[in-house]
Design an enzyme around this catalytic site. Structure first.
Site, PDB file in Angstrom:
ATOM      1  N   ASP B  83       0.898  -0.792   0.222  1.00 59.60           N
ATOM      2  CA  ASP B  83       0.677  -0.241  -0.070  1.00 59.60           C
ATOM      3  C   ASP B  83       1.190   0.899  -0.163  1.00 59.60           C
ATOM      4  O   ASP B  83       2.254   1.782   0.777  1.00 59.60           O
ATOM      5  CB  ASP B  83      -1.001  -0.072   1.402  1.00 59.60           C
ATOM      6  CG  ASP B  83      -1.985   0.573   1.128  1.00 59.60           C
ATOM      7  OD1 ASP B  83      -2.941   0.868   0.248  1.00 59.60           O
ATOM      8  OD2 ASP B  83      -1.845   1.782   1.974  1.00 59.60           O
ATOM      9  N   ASN B  91      -2.701  13.398  -4.260  1.00 52.22           N
ATOM     10  CA  ASN B  91      -4.262  13.281  -4.390  1.00 52.22           C
ATOM     11  C   ASN B  91      -4.695  14.838  -4.239  1.00 52.22           C
ATOM     12  O   ASN B  91      -4.659  15.835  -4.786  1.00 52.22           O
ATOM     13  CB  ASN B  91      -5.140  12.414  -4.739  1.00 52.22           C
ATOM     14  CG  ASN B  91      -5.205  11.273  -5.264  1.00 52.22           C
ATOM     15  OD1 ASN B  91      -4.149  11.530  -6.683  1.00 52.22           O
ATOM     16  ND2 ASN B  91      -5.253  10.137  -4.755  1.00 52.22           N
ATOM     17  N   GLU B 126      -4.427   2.024  -4.149  1.00 56.33           N
ATOM     18  CA  GLU B 126      -3.419   2.674  -3.626  1.00 56.33           C
ATOM     19  C   GLU B 126      -2.701   1.090  -3.771  1.00 56.33           C
ATOM     20  O   GLU B 126      -1.803   1.126  -3.143  1.00 56.33           O
ATOM     21  CB  GLU B 126      -2.473   3.931  -3.469  1.00 56.33           C
ATOM     22  CG  GLU B 126      -3.136   3.821  -1.773  1.00 56.33           C
ATOM     23  CD  GLU B 126      -4.270   4.763  -1.696  1.00 56.33           C
ATOM     24  OE1 GLU B 126      -5.212   4.179  -2.785  1.00 56.33           O
ATOM     25  OE2 GLU B 126      -4.456   5.572  -0.719  1.00 56.33           O
TER      26      GLU B 126
END
Lengths: 254, 234
Positions: B83, B91, B126
């Site tokens: 992860d 973002n 992700e």
């Protein structure tokens, strides 16, 4: 021949160290269990240096190797030394049988699974050491027997075996048999030492199956190729083995 | 189309400009195009369009197949759940386009760091998953460390700005003697991933870090404990 699809107790007998009397003990335990009327199979798990045939004085014409390599019917390889005591013999002097690969172990598992249902008790006499086949046979067993003497090297090797099987293979229930002890106290003390360390470092509680006293009849039986349970049924060693067999008969089947 | 193909379909009467031969050539070309299209479409069904890595569907199919292979061959199968750390921040700060570029970047770096037999998938968002056939836990943990450092040491450069990315890794192994399902396998690896997150991120966690399992060598203190009662008291 017994009807198929029993749920047998599959007891492995290993020790780590060689020369502690595994094969002799296995053969005599098998005789003692058979004397009680059970259907018993001994698998000679020392697949490269077989000895069970020697101790029971018979000659194997087909072995585990023939079953593995030539697809022979495993039940046809089983030699019945008594009507209810069968032996699946192994080959001797075949280096490539020392440690089978994963694919052969899968195959061996299928072969053994196809015949164990004929028996109440299956004893797996493994080779010395901690080779892949020794470990595999221990994972195939429902109960893991560990044969130890009070010799420090035997104790260390037995503990090493228990550690690998519990850490790497998730085995938790071990049954210790103290072989060739001078006194029952010596057996109990040796067991206590191993059990204490196993509890402290591995978080498991091995069980004490019992001990077999040092007895000349054991050596004589090997020389004469006749199990002492039969040849000297009133000896201390034979009585101890019969007692062990009684405890094995109380194992829960799974 | 190569020379030999041309030779095979030349006109038997030696006519130049034979309409039958022309038609055959046209059909062969069309077949080639369709083959390429078929390959492209089949890749799409198992690939994640953004990163070009395998998608979740392919992960599920591969994992089942490799677990079966382990049961047959006995070779251990390892699984790494990954992860990206603080990805939401990327973002939020740089926008979703940079976020997407970062995901592509990660895929490119890691694809170069694995073996041809390894299966790298985008699990979703992700999260990534790496399947390592015929790989022990120890080797898989080393592989995870390599992926971790390669990402941490190679920042993404977007519009002249360096963006440092890191990831957390959870590693689990499936052995021939294990009986748990593919779902459970993923859950177990995920548990170690959560542990990696909880213990500061940008790190690798597996069973090797917990006390149960792992080393089997008999330790000096165990040897001492085995024989302590035999030795004379000092």
């Amino acid at each position: 021949m017994a009807k198929e699809s029993k749920t047998p107790v599959i007891l492995s007998l290993s020790s780590g160290k060689g020369g502690v009397g595994k094969t002799s003990l296995t053969v005599n335990l098998a005789c003692a269990l058979a004397q009680k009327g059970s259907q018993v199979l001994v698998v000679d798990g020392d697949m490269a240096l077989a000895n069970v045939d020697v101790l029971l004085r018979f000659t194997a014409h087909k072995t585990i190797r023939d079953v593995l390599e030539r697809g022979e019917d495993p039940m046809k390889a089983v030699i019945f030394v008594e009507p209810n005591l069968g032996v699946l013999p192994a080959s001797s002097g075949v280096p490539e049988m020392v440690d089978l690969g994963p694919a052969e172990h899968v195959l061996l598992g299928n072969i053994l699974s196809s015949i164990v249902g004929h028996f109440d008790y299956v004893l797996l006499d493994t080779a010395a050491g901690i080779g892949s086949s020794v470990l595999w046979l221990n994972t195939f067993a429902t109960h893991n027997g560990v044969v130890v003497t009070s010799d420090p090297t035997s104790i260390t090797d037995a503990y090493a075996l228990i550690k690998i099987l519990s850490r790497e293979y998730g085995r938790k229930r071990f049954f210790l048999i103290l072989n060739s002890v001078a006194t029952p106290q010596e057996g109990q003390q040796t067991f206590d030492a191993i059990a204490r360390v196993a509890e402290q470092f591995l978080g498991i509680q091995p069980q004490y199956l019992g001990c077999v006293p040092r007895d000349n009849v054991v050596l004589k039986a090997v020389q004469e190729q006749l199990p002492f349970v039969k040849g000297a049924p009133r000896s201390k060693a034979a009585e101890a083995v019969v007692e062990l067999a009684e405890r094995i008969r109380r194992f829960k089947r799974e | 189309m190569d020379q030999r193909d041309d030779a095979v379909i030349s006109c038997p009467e030696g006519k130049s400009g034979c309409p039958v031969v022309a038609e055959i050539r046209r059909l062969k070309e069309q077949l080639e195009t369709l083959k390429k299209e078929y390959d492209r479409v089949s890749r799409l069904t198992e690939c994640d369009p953004l990163t070009g890595l395998f998608n979740f569907k392919h992960l599920e199919v591969s994992l089942q197949r490799e677990m079966e292979r382990t049961r047959r061959t006995g070779f251990p199968l390892s699984l790494i759940m990954i992860d990206l750390d603080h990805f939401k921040k990327v973002n939020d700060v740089y926008g979703h386009q940079v976020g997407n570029a970062a995901l592509r970047w990660v895929g490119r770096i890691w694809r170069n760091g694995i073996r041809i037999t390894d299966i790298l998938c985008r699990y979703g968002g992700e999260e990534f998953t790496l399947i390592l056939p015929a790989t022990s836990l120890k080797q898989a943990v080393l592989a995870a460390h390599r992926l971790r450092t390669s990402l941490a040491n190679t920042p993404l450069v977007e519009e002249g700005e360096e963006i440092r990315l890191t990831a957390s890794f959870g590693v689990e192994v499936y052995k021939a003697t294990d009986t748990f399902s593919a779902d459970e396998f993923l859950k177990r690896a995920d548990k170690y991933l959560h542990q990696a997150k909880a213990e500061g991120r940008n790190c690798v966690r597996s069973m090797e870090d917990s006390s149960a399992g792992g080393e089997t060598e008999v330790l000096p203190e165990e040897r001492v404990a085995l024989f302590i009662t035999r030795w004379p008291k000092l």
